[in-house]
Every structure is written in structure tokens, then in C-alpha cells.
Design a protein around this motif. Structure first.
Motif, PDB file in Angstrom:
ATOM      1  N   TYR A 279       0.826  -1.212   0.000  1.00  0.00           N
ATOM      2  CA  TYR A 279       0.000   0.000   0.000  1.00  0.00           C
ATOM      3  C   TYR A 279       0.861   1.263   0.000  1.00  0.00           C
ATOM      4  N   ASP A 280       1.946   1.247   0.792  1.00  0.00           N
ATOM      5  CA  ASP A 280       2.828   2.420   0.862  1.00  0.00           C
ATOM      6  C   ASP A 280       3.511   2.679  -0.476  1.00  0.00           C
ATOM      7  N   GLU A 281       3.797   1.628  -1.225  1.00  0.00           N
ATOM      8  CA  GLU A 281       4.483   1.770  -2.509  1.00  0.00           C
ATOM      9  C   GLU A 281       3.574   2.308  -3.604  1.00  0.00           C
ATOM     10  N   ALA A 282       2.385   1.762  -3.707  1.00  0.00           N
ATOM     11  CA  ALA A 282       1.551   2.103  -4.875  1.00  0.00           C
ATOM     12  C   ALA A 282       0.075   2.301  -4.551  1.00  0.00           C
ATOM     13  N   GLY A 283      -0.266   2.372  -3.282  1.00  0.00           N
ATOM     14  CA  GLY A 283      -1.667   2.561  -2.929  1.00  0.00           C
ATOM     15  C   GLY A 283      -2.493   1.312  -3.206  1.00  0.00           C
ATOM     16  N   VAL A 284      -3.791   1.505  -3.339  1.00  0.00           N
ATOM     17  CA  VAL A 284      -4.704   0.382  -3.547  1.00  0.00           C
ATOM     18  C   VAL A 284      -4.380  -0.372  -4.832  1.00  0.00           C
ATOM     19  N   TRP A 285      -3.991   0.371  -5.873  1.00  0.00           N
ATOM     20  CA  TRP A 285      -3.726  -0.275  -7.160  1.00  0.00           C
ATOM     21  C   TRP A 285      -2.510  -1.192  -7.111  1.00  0.00           C
ATOM     22  N   GLY A 286      -1.678  -1.026  -6.073  1.00  0.00           N
ATOM     23  CA  GLY A 286      -0.521  -1.894  -5.935  1.00  0.00           C
ATOM     24  C   GLY A 286      -0.899  -3.351  -5.749  1.00  0.00           C
ATOM     25  N   PHE A 287      -2.094  -3.597  -5.260  1.00  0.00           N
ATOM     26  CA  PHE A 287      -2.551  -4.971  -5.043  1.00  0.00           C
ATOM     27  C   PHE A 287      -2.981  -5.649  -6.339  1.00  0.00           C
ATOM     28  N   TRP A 288      -3.023  -4.876  -7.400  1.00  0.00           N
ATOM     29  CA  TRP A 288      -3.345  -5.464  -8.708  1.00  0.00           C
ATOM     30  C   TRP A 288      -2.145  -5.428  -9.650  1.00  0.00           C
ATOM     31  N   LYS A 289      -0.935  -5.332  -9.065  1.00  0.00           N
ATOM     32  CA  LYS A 289       0.271  -5.425  -9.882  1.00  0.00           C
ATOM     33  C   LYS A 289       0.350  -6.805 -10.525  1.00  0.00           C
ATOM     34  N   GLY A 290       0.773  -6.819 -11.772  1.00  0.00           N
ATOM     35  CA  GLY A 290       0.893  -8.094 -12.471  1.00  0.00           C
ATOM     36  C   GLY A 290      -0.424  -8.663 -12.952  1.00  0.00           C
ATOM     37  N   VAL A 291      -1.504  -7.879 -12.832  1.00  0.00           N
ATOM     38  CA  VAL A 291      -2.812  -8.417 -13.203  1.00  0.00           C
ATOM     39  C   VAL A 291      -2.914  -8.620 -14.721  1.00  0.00           C
ATOM     40  N   PHE A 292      -2.221  -7.773 -15.505  1.00  0.00           N
ATOM     41  CA  PHE A 292      -2.314  -7.902 -16.959  1.00  0.00           C
ATOM     42  C   PHE A 292      -1.730  -9.228 -17.451  1.00  0.00           C
ATOM     43  N   PRO A 293      -0.453  -9.546 -17.107  1.00  0.00           N
ATOM     44  CA  PRO A 293       0.045 -10.862 -17.527  1.00  0.00           C
ATOM     45  C   PRO A 293      -0.716 -12.011 -16.893  1.00  0.00           C
ATOM     46  N   THR A 294      -1.255 -11.783 -15.684  1.00  0.00           N
ATOM     47  CA  THR A 294      -2.028 -12.843 -15.031  1.00  0.00           C
ATOM     48  C   THR A 294      -3.332 -13.105 -15.775  1.00  0.00           C
ATOM     49  N   LEU A 295      -3.952 -12.042 -16.281  1.00  0.00           N
ATOM     50  CA  LEU A 295      -5.171 -12.221 -17.072  1.00  0.00           C
ATOM     51  C   LEU A 295      -4.873 -12.991 -18.352  1.00  0.00           C
ATOM     52  N   ILE A 296      -3.718 -12.681 -18.962  1.00  0.00           N
ATOM     53  CA  ILE A 296      -3.333 -13.431 -20.159  1.00  0.00           C
ATOM     54  C   ILE A 296      -3.086 -14.890 -19.792  1.00  0.00           C
ATOM     55  N   MET A 297      -2.596 -15.091 -18.568  1.00  0.00           N
ATOM     56  CA  MET A 297      -2.282 -16.450 -18.118  1.00  0.00           C
ATOM     57  C   MET A 297      -3.510 -17.301 -17.811  1.00  0.00           C
ATOM     58  N   VAL A 298      -4.703 -16.729 -17.944  1.00  0.00           N
ATOM     59  CA  VAL A 298      -5.888 -17.566 -17.770  1.00  0.00           C
ATOM     60  C   VAL A 298      -5.918 -18.642 -18.846  1.00  0.00           C
ATOM     61  N   SER A 299      -5.103 -18.441 -19.875  1.00  0.00           N
ATOM     62  CA  SER A 299      -4.990 -19.482 -20.893  1.00  0.00           C
ATOM     63  C   SER A 299      -4.365 -20.744 -20.316  1.00  0.00           C
ATOM     64  N   ASN A 300      -3.614 -20.611 -19.191  1.00  0.00           N
ATOM     65  CA  ASN A 300      -2.995 -21.790 -18.567  1.00  0.00           C
ATOM     66  C   ASN A 300      -4.042 -22.782 -18.079  1.00  0.00           C
ATOM     67  N   PRO A 301      -4.957 -22.371 -17.178  1.00  0.00           N
ATOM     68  CA  PRO A 301      -5.997 -23.323 -16.787  1.00  0.00           C
ATOM     69  C   PRO A 301      -6.934 -23.681 -17.929  1.00  0.00           C
TER      70      PRO A 301
END
Length: 341
Positions: free
Chosen positions: A182-204
């Protein structure tokens, strides 16, 4: 109890057990993925050697760093995923039956429909649970130096990007990791890496497509055989789950590395090679400074961990679903018999 809820609860239970068994491998793999030191001697350390190094330098408990939020995340992820997957799957089956009634198709769900159902369930899962995995990554990659001389040496020789891992903080727990993000990036910091993770839905998606395809073919082969037993054993489910996860992991591993790099602690000073502004920036810097081999760091560890975890998960989930349906069937029969004529 609905079939979707049964699958959701069974998936959560299977995921927790698989996580407990394979967590040390997951911790080592995350560290391998986020390692930016290009020294050859560090590259040569194998999985077992790295596990031993962590135990010797930081204590065995560091292999389970972030276990509590990880278990919460696993239960939430598997529960959410299987619940929504079953809902989307049921809709796909209903659509297939409607098409069959109109004279189109044989009423079975095709590979594309299975892929779409898995992808949609994966997207919902990622958006809801990504904050948990950011915290888990922070806790897995946090390093603790157990001896004061080692700390003094680390402080005298470390660059800015390693100083934060050299000091043994009194208690680097879940709450500290949350506050740090939270100190580093606020609330949006908890969604770091969400873009590649969304692409990774192809894994399951790939995983379930392979799994269900192999399972369907196995059942068809059994049905055509002359043997009386047409069922699928727990061991066969285990092996099918392992093969499906292996295929999916080989395809999507580079995205997993990028996700881990983005979710690990970012340092704004010092060597800019170790600071990523976003997904594209991380990809470009990794290619420039590490080459394409950087996208496959720790892959052997990941294959062992993910294949074992997926195989255990599939086996336990199927057994839990089978047991739950059997109990519900018995309850219905008993209830029916207990009613007065």
C-alpha cells in the motif's frame, strides 16, 4: 446443494491439500523467477540446493513464508474458479443440447466452448484474488539473514535493491506485507501483475481443455472395451491432471515470470535493471539484460511443483465430488423412504 457449489468446495479442498504438499517448491520457484543476479555460480544451484540454502541461512520456516495468505488465496482461487467454471460449463451444455434439438451437433460441449468457459472463470478468479497473490509473492521473496555478521557484510556490499532483503525485520508477516504494498503504490498496488495474469488464464484453459479431452477419450475407450469396469481410477485422474498441467505450464511459463517480477518489491533507486514500470517495461528489460533465458528461470522447479500440485488437486477434487454426490444421493433415498405412503 448445486453441482457448481459441490465443485467449488471440492476444488478449494483439493487446492489446499496440494498447496500444503508443494509449498516449499513454490517458494523456491518464486525466488528463482525474481532473481536478477546474473552470476553463473548462482545459476547452477538446483532446487534441492536452494531449499537447503534457505534452511541453512534463514531457517526452515522461510520455506513456508506467506503460507497463511497462500492457503486463503488457494481456497478462494480454487473455489471461485471451479464455481464459475461449472456455471459457465452448465450454460455451454444447455446451449449444446438446444443446438442438438435444432439438428445441429451431437449435444456434447466442444473444445472451444470448454476453453471459453475456463477462460471466463479464470478472468473472474484473477480479478477477485490478485491482491492475495501480490502479498504472497512479497512474503515468499522476502529474505532474512539469521546472523548479525552476515547482515553487516550484506549491508556493506549490497546494492540498493538488495538492502531491503538483508535486514531481518522483527516480523515480516501478512500485515507488514500489505502495508508495504500500500505504501508503494496505494490500492492499485494490489493489482500489480494483473495484466500478464489475465493473459495467463490461458494456462488453466489449456489445462482443462487437455484434461477433459484426455478424460473423455479414456472413458470412451473404456466404454468400448469388454471389461465390466468402465470407471476412471484416482491414479488415472492423477496422471491425466499431471499431463494436462505439464502442457499448459510449458506454454505460459514466461508470463508467470513477468508476473512474479512485477509483484515482488520494486526499488526506485539504484540499478534501473531491477525496477519495472509495467508489463511491457519488464519484458523489454528482461530481454535486453537477461536474454530470453530470463523468461524461463526456475522452470524445472515450476514444472515439478505445478504438475504435482495439479495432479493432487484433480485427484482429491474428483474424489470429493464423487463422495459428496454419493452422500446426497443416499440422503435423497433415505428421505424418500422415510416419507409416509
Amino acid at each position: 446443494m448445486s453441482d457448481a457449489l459441490i465443485n467449488g468446495l471440492a476444488g478449494a479442498g483439493g487446492g489446499i491439500i496440494a498447496q500444503l504438499i508443494t509449498y516449499p517448491l513454490q517458494t523456491v520457484n518464486t525466488r528463482q523467477q525474481t532473481e536478477r543476479d546474473l552470476k553463473k555460480e548462482k545459476r547452477k544451484l538446483g532446487t534441492i540446493q536452494q531449499m537447503s540454502q534457505v534452511v541453512n541461512n534463514e531457517g526452515w520456516e522461510r520455506l513456508y513464508g506467506g503460507l497463511t495468505p497462500s492457503l486463503v488465496g488457494t481456497a478462494a482461487s480454487q473455489g471461485v474458479y471451479y464455481y464459475f467454471y461449472q456455471i459457465f460449463r452448465n450454460k455451454a451444455e444447455a446451449t449444446a443440447l438446444e443446438r442438438m434439438n435444432r439438428g445441429i451437433g451431437d449435444g456434447s460441449v466442444g473444445l472451444l466452448s470448454s476453453l471459453v468457459a475456463a477462460a471466463l472463470a479464470g478472468c473472474v478468479n484473477v480479478l477477485l484474488t490478485n491482491p492475495i497473490w501480490v502479498v504472497v509473492t512479497r512474503m515468499q521473496t522476502h529474505k532474512k539473514m539469521s546472523k548479525k555478521p552476515a547482515v553487516d557484510h550484506a549491508l556493506s556490499t549490497a546494492t540498493d535493491e538488495t538492502i531491503h532483503t538483508a535486514i531481518a525485520l522483527p516480523s515480516y508477516g501478512t500485515s507488514y506485507a500489505i502495508q508495504e504494498v500500500y505504501d508503494e503504490a496505494g490500492v492499485w498496488g494490489f493489482w500489480k501483475g494483473v495484466f500478464p495474469t489475465l493473459i495467463m488464464v490461458s494456462n488453466p484453459s489449456i489445462q482443462f481443455m487437455l484434461y477433459e479431452t484426455m478424460l473423455k477419450k479414456l472413458k470412451e475407450r473404456r466404454a468400448l472395451s469388454k471389461k465390466d469396469n468402465h470407471g476412471v481410477t484416482a491414479l488415472e485422474i492423477f496422471l491425466l491432471g499431471a499431463l494436462a498441467k505439464l502442457g499448459a505450464t510449458l506454454v505460459t511459463y514466461p508470463l508467470n515470470v513477468v508476473k512474479s517480477r512485477l509483484q515482488a518489491k520494486q526499488v526506485t533507486t539504484g540499478d534501473k535493471r531491477h525496477h519495472y514500470k509495467g508489463t511491457l517495461d519488464a519484458i523489454m528489460k528482461m530481454i535486453h539484460f537477461e536474454g530470453f533465458s530470463g523468461f524461463y528461470k526456475g522452470m524445472s522447479t515450476k514444472i515439478v511443483q505445478s504438475v504435482l500440485a495439479a495432479a493432487v488437486l484433480f485427484m482429491i477434487k474428483e474424489e470429493l465430488v464423487r463422495g459428496a454426490r454419493l452422500l446426497l444421493t443416499k440422503d435423497v433415498i433415505i428421505s424418500g423412504r422415510s416419507k409416509p405412503p
